[in-house]
Design a protein around this motif. Structure first.
Motif, PDB file in Angstrom:
ATOM      1  N   LYS A 165       6.356  -0.721  -9.858  1.00 24.87           N
ATOM      2  CA  LYS A 165       5.121  -0.484  -9.226  1.00 24.87           C
ATOM      3  C   LYS A 165       3.975  -0.541 -10.137  1.00 24.87           C
ATOM      4  O   LYS A 165       4.275   0.069 -11.367  1.00 24.87           O
ATOM      5  CB  LYS A 165       5.038   0.899  -8.257  1.00 24.87           C
ATOM      6  CG  LYS A 165       6.153   0.699  -7.040  1.00 24.87           C
ATOM      7  CD  LYS A 165       5.886   1.977  -6.095  1.00 24.87           C
ATOM      8  CE  LYS A 165       4.667   1.527  -5.434  1.00 24.87           C
ATOM      9  NZ  LYS A 165       4.497   2.803  -4.156  1.00 24.87           N
ATOM     10  N   LEU A 200      -9.783  -0.299  -9.468  1.00 28.64           N
ATOM     11  CA  LEU A 200      -9.762   0.974  -9.084  1.00 28.64           C
ATOM     12  C   LEU A 200     -11.079   1.421  -8.527  1.00 28.64           C
ATOM     13  O   LEU A 200     -12.171   1.188  -9.011  1.00 28.64           O
ATOM     14  CB  LEU A 200      -9.205   1.961 -10.310  1.00 28.64           C
ATOM     15  CG  LEU A 200      -7.883   1.807 -10.842  1.00 28.64           C
ATOM     16  CD1 LEU A 200      -7.962   2.807 -11.957  1.00 28.64           C
ATOM     17  CD2 LEU A 200      -6.904   2.049  -9.848  1.00 28.64           C
ATOM     18  N   GLN A 260      -8.665   5.241 -17.689  1.00 28.63           N
ATOM     19  CA  GLN A 260      -9.029   4.979 -16.261  1.00 28.63           C
ATOM     20  C   GLN A 260     -10.519   4.663 -16.286  1.00 28.63           C
ATOM     21  O   GLN A 260     -10.861   3.724 -15.463  1.00 28.63           O
ATOM     22  CB  GLN A 260      -8.659   5.790 -15.338  1.00 28.63           C
ATOM     23  CG  GLN A 260      -7.203   5.867 -15.056  1.00 28.63           C
ATOM     24  CD  GLN A 260      -6.695   6.909 -14.167  1.00 28.63           C
ATOM     25  OE1 GLN A 260      -7.572   7.076 -13.114  1.00 28.63           O
ATOM     26  NE2 GLN A 260      -5.339   7.616 -14.275  1.00 28.63           N
ATOM     27  N   ASN A 315      -8.277   5.781  -6.167  1.00 31.98           N
ATOM     28  CA  ASN A 315      -7.794   4.679  -5.741  1.00 31.98           C
ATOM     29  C   ASN A 315      -7.892   4.635  -4.264  1.00 31.98           C
ATOM     30  O   ASN A 315      -6.612   4.192  -3.265  1.00 31.98           O
ATOM     31  CB  ASN A 315      -5.983   4.609  -6.132  1.00 31.98           C
ATOM     32  CG  ASN A 315      -5.764   3.131  -6.177  1.00 31.98           C
ATOM     33  OD1 ASN A 315      -6.509   2.311  -6.003  1.00 31.98           O
ATOM     34  ND2 ASN A 315      -4.439   3.227  -6.336  1.00 31.98           N
ATOM     35  N   ARG A 326      -6.779  -5.637 -12.115  1.00 29.75           N
ATOM     36  CA  ARG A 326      -6.756  -4.156 -11.812  1.00 29.75           C
ATOM     37  C   ARG A 326      -8.174  -3.760 -11.380  1.00 29.75           C
ATOM     38  O   ARG A 326      -8.961  -3.700 -12.017  1.00 29.75           O
ATOM     39  CB  ARG A 326      -6.056  -3.251 -12.482  1.00 29.75           C
ATOM     40  CG  ARG A 326      -5.672  -1.889 -11.914  1.00 29.75           C
ATOM     41  CD  ARG A 326      -5.114  -0.869 -12.959  1.00 29.75           C
ATOM     42  NE  ARG A 326      -4.293   0.062 -12.176  1.00 29.75           N
ATOM     43  CZ  ARG A 326      -3.943   1.096 -12.896  1.00 29.75           C
ATOM     44  NH1 ARG A 326      -3.890   1.290 -14.206  1.00 29.75           N
ATOM     45  NH2 ARG A 326      -3.307   1.932 -12.196  1.00 29.75           N
ATOM     46  N   ALA A 378      -5.788   1.154  -2.271  1.00 31.88           N
ATOM     47  CA  ALA A 378      -4.413   1.435  -2.757  1.00 31.88           C
ATOM     48  C   ALA A 378      -3.653   0.077  -2.460  1.00 31.88           C
ATOM     49  O   ALA A 378      -3.595  -0.256  -1.042  1.00 31.88           O
ATOM     50  CB  ALA A 378      -3.797   2.285  -2.656  1.00 31.88           C
ATOM     51  N   ARG A 379      -3.096  -0.519  -3.340  1.00 32.88           N
ATOM     52  CA  ARG A 379      -2.472  -1.809  -2.943  1.00 32.88           C
ATOM     53  C   ARG A 379      -0.964  -1.445  -3.576  1.00 32.88           C
ATOM     54  O   ARG A 379      -0.927  -0.993  -4.751  1.00 32.88           O
ATOM     55  CB  ARG A 379      -2.745  -3.177  -3.597  1.00 32.88           C
ATOM     56  CG  ARG A 379      -4.267  -3.589  -2.852  1.00 32.88           C
ATOM     57  CD  ARG A 379      -4.528  -5.048  -3.399  1.00 32.88           C
ATOM     58  NE  ARG A 379      -4.470  -4.915  -4.969  1.00 32.88           N
ATOM     59  CZ  ARG A 379      -4.726  -6.278  -5.601  1.00 32.88           C
ATOM     60  NH1 ARG A 379      -4.549  -7.303  -5.136  1.00 32.88           N
ATOM     61  NH2 ARG A 379      -4.761  -6.211  -6.936  1.00 32.88           N
ATOM     62  N   ASP A 380       0.116  -1.905  -2.755  1.00 37.92           N
ATOM     63  CA  ASP A 380       1.613  -1.270  -3.406  1.00 37.92           C
ATOM     64  C   ASP A 380       2.146  -2.596  -3.919  1.00 37.92           C
ATOM     65  O   ASP A 380       2.663  -3.604  -3.209  1.00 37.92           O
ATOM     66  CB  ASP A 380       2.191  -0.899  -2.100  1.00 37.92           C
ATOM     67  CG  ASP A 380       3.333   0.091  -2.244  1.00 37.92           C
ATOM     68  OD1 ASP A 380       3.256   0.412  -3.299  1.00 37.92           O
ATOM     69  OD2 ASP A 380       4.226   0.257  -1.556  1.00 37.92           O
ATOM     70  N   GLU A 381       1.864  -2.778  -5.281  1.00 36.15           N
ATOM     71  CA  GLU A 381       2.152  -4.004  -5.872  1.00 36.15           C
ATOM     72  C   GLU A 381       3.513  -3.726  -6.862  1.00 36.15           C
ATOM     73  O   GLU A 381       3.388  -2.814  -7.624  1.00 36.15           O
ATOM     74  CB  GLU A 381       1.056  -4.377  -6.697  1.00 36.15           C
ATOM     75  CG  GLU A 381       1.386  -6.020  -7.524  1.00 36.15           C
ATOM     76  CD  GLU A 381       0.079  -6.665  -8.046  1.00 36.15           C
ATOM     77  OE1 GLU A 381       0.046  -7.582  -8.764  1.00 36.15           O
ATOM     78  OE2 GLU A 381      -1.017  -6.066  -7.830  1.00 36.15           O
ATOM     79  N   TYR A 427       0.488   0.113  -9.234  1.00 33.74           N
ATOM     80  CA  TYR A 427      -0.526   0.688  -8.624  1.00 33.74           C
ATOM     81  C   TYR A 427      -0.292   2.413  -7.956  1.00 33.74           C
ATOM     82  O   TYR A 427       0.802   2.375  -7.374  1.00 33.74           O
ATOM     83  CB  TYR A 427      -1.305   0.418  -7.364  1.00 33.74           C
ATOM     84  CG  TYR A 427      -2.225  -0.693  -7.919  1.00 33.74           C
ATOM     85  CD1 TYR A 427      -3.689  -0.600  -8.011  1.00 33.74           C
ATOM     86  CD2 TYR A 427      -1.886  -2.141  -7.966  1.00 33.74           C
ATOM     87  CE1 TYR A 427      -4.621  -1.524  -8.411  1.00 33.74           C
ATOM     88  CE2 TYR A 427      -2.705  -3.126  -8.597  1.00 33.74           C
ATOM     89  CZ  TYR A 427      -4.092  -2.900  -8.684  1.00 33.74           C
ATOM     90  OH  TYR A 427      -4.723  -3.850  -8.958  1.00 33.74           O
ATOM     91  N   ASP A 428      -0.696   3.422  -8.644  1.00 34.25           N
ATOM     92  CA  ASP A 428      -0.715   4.584  -7.901  1.00 34.25           C
ATOM     93  C   ASP A 428      -1.142   4.628  -6.409  1.00 34.25           C
ATOM     94  O   ASP A 428      -2.056   4.130  -6.156  1.00 34.25           O
ATOM     95  CB  ASP A 428      -1.246   5.563  -8.650  1.00 34.25           C
ATOM     96  CG  ASP A 428      -0.558   6.229 -10.011  1.00 34.25           C
ATOM     97  OD1 ASP A 428       0.547   6.034  -9.980  1.00 34.25           O
ATOM     98  OD2 ASP A 428      -1.221   6.493 -10.787  1.00 34.25           O
TER      99      ASP A 428
END
Length: 965
Positions: free
Chosen positions: A950, A902, A103, A927, A900, A930-933, A952-953
């Motif tokens: 999914k 973060l 990360q 994060n 991505r 956060a995006r729910d992708e 993204y955390d």
């Protein structure tokens, strides 16, 4: 909280309190913050083997010992390394090395546990990642080492680590045989002379995790000699946003140091560590069957991604992204215990000569559980599910791996002045390493009242040695998703019968045969015993010319390695070759240096076998780089800019299980071809690109670190994996399917009547017919008995309904060319799957990467003690794998992850509780945006959507409280 873990936290905090009292009893007169400002650089290991802690608490690494084992300023070495020290790790709030690398490090590729598969396993919190699979500069890396020597194992928690070093390129003078991308080194915390302190930490997050940690150091003269004891302890009850996914760790680490002979600065250090992790792991790709309007074996993730209305009819509509990876419950988990012990002696043998000897021992034990017999999610009273609710069925099985490594390394460093205005230092080293590893599949078998296994003697040579295996147990996922498996349990009772854990493979002299020297029942599949050995000599010459205007490095290493696979009785594979480094740093000005370097390393095949069972050739990594190193404003702004070129020759990789399932399908008729070993492939590839690293501390209040990379990689030559036909059955000249004695196989006209167990004995009232090859292709007069073929590889998916599972019908032969498929199937990909194509982009890393971390601490005014900071990490061009798209004329297409970003926030406040005790509170928001992708993942063989995931955390809040004494 689990009571057992509550006791661990209590013990941790108790030890901390005792350590704090001990320190205060010594009369410390300054606070920790004052100590950091006033304390001079702390000697940890005697020069030239020392590592110096940065008294300024900055992100900058003052020195570097991970090239030759001896300390050198990083800005005077012709290499590139990214050092993430304790200050940066604390600000980021990260606790394990894999998360830190994946990360926050620049341009690192995630270490996927199953690369090349249509899953995103390895990218989400709680995923099992492979510590040895990270990619640096777009190429394979040499894994993670501990203090520059043996492998660090798989747990790599940072509670006992001082810093993480990412060394880029084929730098193998210290590490020996390795990969072209580079190597990661973890430097453990050392016992410090002249300092005593204690630091206790309690951490909690928004998903229910709780972690306690202690770091203490005591130093005091004993009998006139300097002594020190460093001690760290950790207990971590980790939780994640997905149900049941957990990691529970405990760890203890310590080092004792004593200066035995002050006159010769002879110091002895003994270090030990034990870490245990018990985790319940996610299992992506779960399917569902028996739902009206939904094809059998449909991935639940696809239903979720499509918002399919059928979800309302499954488990009462309660399936979600939070629980679909948890349906295998506690049957999918890992227990790992790792122990390390080392002793190091350093001494000044003469004013110009110093030496060091290190001995290290590492023991790693892993038990990885999997839900064998797992039939996926089924409705009540269908497809074998006996429950009145939705359920899954499995029985516990595991792979138990034990690894024992030991090694000894000796170093000598001599300083001399060969010419006027010239200083030189030569390092001579020798080492030896040995590793023994065993891996056995273990299952639960029935025992009688005396505790003896029940064995059918006539079946002693089958896969389970004639023992009665645990039957599939069905779990009501509506009320107890966790299931019945307790990973610590050695015995179960089902339906009044007792089943005990034991190895699946047992040695038996009666079954000894070529390729099976131990006589394991049913062959060696499920057992592995290997030995590896390595010896090496190396030498490095550092020379400073013209009073330090030019620094040069020349080094060479010779490795002798061997490996043996004892399971199949293969002869020992031996290899020997050289590695080398050469480079120059020219300090053009006081602030700016230019450097060039070239390096090459030896990469042995480590006993891997190709798809034909032959040993893979040895490999080699080659690298070149050139760039600038800079340091301005008295070191408050420093870094490097690098242009690199790297090449990996004969790089090897085990074929992933997902790819094997496509090319070598598991047949219910005859099994599969790859059973005695896991096949591997070798290939060439190269990469080139740019890297920029920057560390800054404009004022004492600011700490900044940034990194940018761009990497372009290409495959060398094409690699093909043949499709195998494993379903071969007996036939005669008339195209009839036959038994072993040539008698035609008969099946009922009514397909609802089961096929006779012997293929010919039926009641007089049952009308039968001889099944033929043509019938399996086209069906009989009523359209029955048509074979259902897997569109990927032609595997017969309904062999039981066709009578092919009747004893004697299958030939037992596997690994046949797909051209011999008896029903005329041909894969859309051709007779072989093109696993790699020459000129293709390489996979498994981001092409562009950027990371920045910055913090500011207020030291005056009303905000005194407040810290504010942020971290941003951006990656793009991350290609996961190639796939063949049957809908587009079998075109080869790239599958990219989305770009991505973060964004993490951090804030903290530090103040004095008492004159001797400081309390620091810190809040990390990971994060924050956060995006729910959701991503759809195509099957690599035909391009059909195989899974969804999914990416993204969710946003995570982490609250940390640290007390310093």
């Amino acid at each position: 909280m689990n009571p057992a873990h509550l006791r661990k936290f209590t013990a941790t905090l108790s030890v901390c309190a005792i350590a704090g009292v001990s320190v205060m009893a010594q009369g410390a007169a300054t606070t920790p913050a004052e100590t950091r400002q006033q304390q001079p650089e702390v000697e940890v290991v005697l020069a030239p083997f020392e590592v110096v802690a940065d008294a300024r608490d900055s992100y900058e690494a003052l020195n570097f010992s991970s090239l030759s084992g001896t300390n050198r300023p990083l800005n005077r070495l012709p290499i590139t390394a990214e050092v993430m020290g304790s200050a940066l790790i604390a600000d980021l709030g990260v606790t394990d090395a894999l998360s830190l690398l994946n990360q926050y490090a620049t341009g690192v590729g995630v270490g996927l546990a199953s690369a090349g598969s249509p899953t995103l396993s390895g990218f989400l919190g709680g995923d099992r990642a492979a510590s040895g699979a990270t990619r640096l500069r777009g190429l394979a890396s040499s894994g993670i080492r501990r203090n520059g020597f043996l492998n660090a194992g798989s747990l790599v928690d940072l509670y006992s680590m001082e810093r993480t070093e990412v060394i880029r390129g084929p730098q193998s003078l210290l590490y020996g045989q390795g990969q072209a991308g580079g190597v990661t080194n973890l430097v453990t915390k050392k016992a410090l002379f002249g300092r005593s302190f204690a630091r206790a930490q309690l951490r909690a997050d928004s998903v229910g995790s709780l972690r306690g940690q202690l770091d203490a150091n005591i130093s005091s003269p004993v009998a006139g000699k300097r002594t020190a004891l460093g001690f760290q302890a950790m207990a971590d009850e980790g939780r994640y946003w997905r149900d049941l996914v957990t990691k529970d760790l405990t760890g203890v680490h310590g080092e004792a140091a004593v200066e035995v002979f002050p006159t010769s600065a002879t110091t002895v250090r003994v270090e030990w560590e034990r870490v245990t992790r018990e985790s319940l792991d996610p299992r992506p790709g779960i399917t569902v069957s028996g739902v009206a309007g939904v094809p059998s074996a449909t991935a639940i993730s696809i239903l979720l991604a499509n918002h399919d209305p059928a979800l309302e009819r499954i488990v009462g509509g309660r399936l979600s992204w939070n629980n679909i990876d948890s349906l295998s419950g506690s049957s999918n988990g890992t227990i790992t215990t790792e122990r390390a012990l080392s002793a190091t002696a350093s001494s000044r043998l003469a004013p110009w000569l110093q030496g060091q000897v290190m001995a290290m021992n590492s023991n790693n034990d892993t038990e990885q559980f999997t839900p064998n017999g797992f039939t996926h999610l089924r409705p009540a009273r269908t497809s074998g599910n006996p429950l009145d609710t939705w359920g899954v069925g499995y029985y516990p099985t595991l792979i138990a791996v034990e690894s024992r490594s030991r090694g000894v390394r000796g170093l000598l460093t001599a300083d001399f002045a060969p010419l006027r205005r010239t200083k030189a230092s030569v390092v001579l080293g020798a080492e030896t390493r040995r590793t023994e590893s065993t891996s056995f599949t273990e299952r639960f078998y029935e025992v009688n009242a005396n505790g003896d296994f029940l064995v059918t003697a006539a079946q002693a040579n089958n896969a389970d040695a004639g023992r009665n295996l645990t039957p599939v147990q069905w779990v009501n996922v509506e009320s107890d998703m966790r299931g019945f498996v307790d990973m610590a349990q050695r015995e179960y009772v089902f339906s009044g019968r007792t089943y005990r854990r034991a190895r699946q493979k047992l040695p038996n002299p009666a079954f000894v045969a070529p390729g099976n020297p131990y006589g394991f029942n049913g062959g060696p599949a499920g057992a592995s015993l290997t030995e590896t050995a390595g010896d090496a000599l190396f030498a490095v010459l550092f020379t400073s010319w013209l009073d330090g205007r030019i620094d040069t490095l020349v080094g060479a290493r010779r490795d002798w390695v061997s490996s043996r696979n004892l399971t199949i009785g293969a002869p020992a594979l031996k290899g020997a070759d050289y590695s080398g480094n050469a480079g120059l740093v020219w300090s053009a000005t006081k602030h700016l240096s230019r450097y060039v370097s070239a390096s090459s390393n030896f990469s042995p095949s480590s006993g891997l076998l190709d798809v034909k069972g032959a040993p893979l050739p040895n490999g080699r990594g080659e690298g070149r780089e050139a760039g600038l190193k800079f340091s301005f404003f008295e070191g408050r702004l420093s870094g490097s800019a690098t242009r690199f070129w790297a090449k990996s020759r004969n790089e090897s990789e085990v074929v992933s299980a997902n790819v094997r399932d496509v090319t070598d399908p598991l047949s219910s008729v005859n099994g599969r071809y790859y059973t005695a070993f896991s096949p591997a492939i070798n290939y060439d590839r190269h990469s080139d690109g740019y890297e920029l690293t920057l560390t800054a501390q404009p004022t004492r209040n600011w700490r900044l670190q940034a990194g940018v990379s761009r990497t372009e990689g290409r495959e060398g030559s094409a690699v093909f994996l043949p499709f195998f036909y494993n379903d071969e059955f007996r036939t005669n000249a008339q195209g009839q399917v036959t038994l072993a004695d040539g008698t035609p196989l008969r099946v009922p006209l009514d397909p609802n009547i089961p096929v006779a167990t012997d293929g010919r004995s039926y009641a007089a009232s049952v009308a039968t017919q001889v099944i033929t090859v043509d019938m399996m292709r086209n069906g009989d007069a009523a359209g029955n008995y048509r074979a259902s073929l897997d569109p990927e590889n032609g595997r017969i998916r309904n062999p039981g309904a066709l009578g092919l599972l009747v004893p004697g019908v299958g030939t037992g032969r596997t690994g046949l060319p797909i051209a011999q498929h008896q029903l005329g199937f041909r894969p859309t990909a051709g007779e072989a799957l093109e696993a790699r194509r020459g000129g293709d982009r390489t996979t498994g890393y981001p092409r562009q990467s950027f990371t920045f971390t910055g913090t500011h601490t207020f030291t005056r005014g009303r905000l005194k003690g407040l810290m504010l900071g942020a971290n941003v990490t951006y990656t793009s061009g991350y290609m996961l794998y190639y796939y063949l798209n049957a809908a587009s004329a079998n075109a080869r297409q790239e599958y990219y992850l989305p770009n991505r970003t973060l964004f993490n926030l951090m804030t903290g406040y530090e103040f004095k509780l008492t004159r001797r005790v400081t309390w620091k509170m810190q809040l990390n928001v990971n994060n924050a945006i956060a995006r729910d992708e959701v991503r759809y993942l195509p099957n690599l063989a035909n391009g059909q959507i195989a899974n969804a995931s999914k990416f993204y955390d969710p946003r995570l809040f982490v609250w940390t409280n640290t007390f310093e004494f």
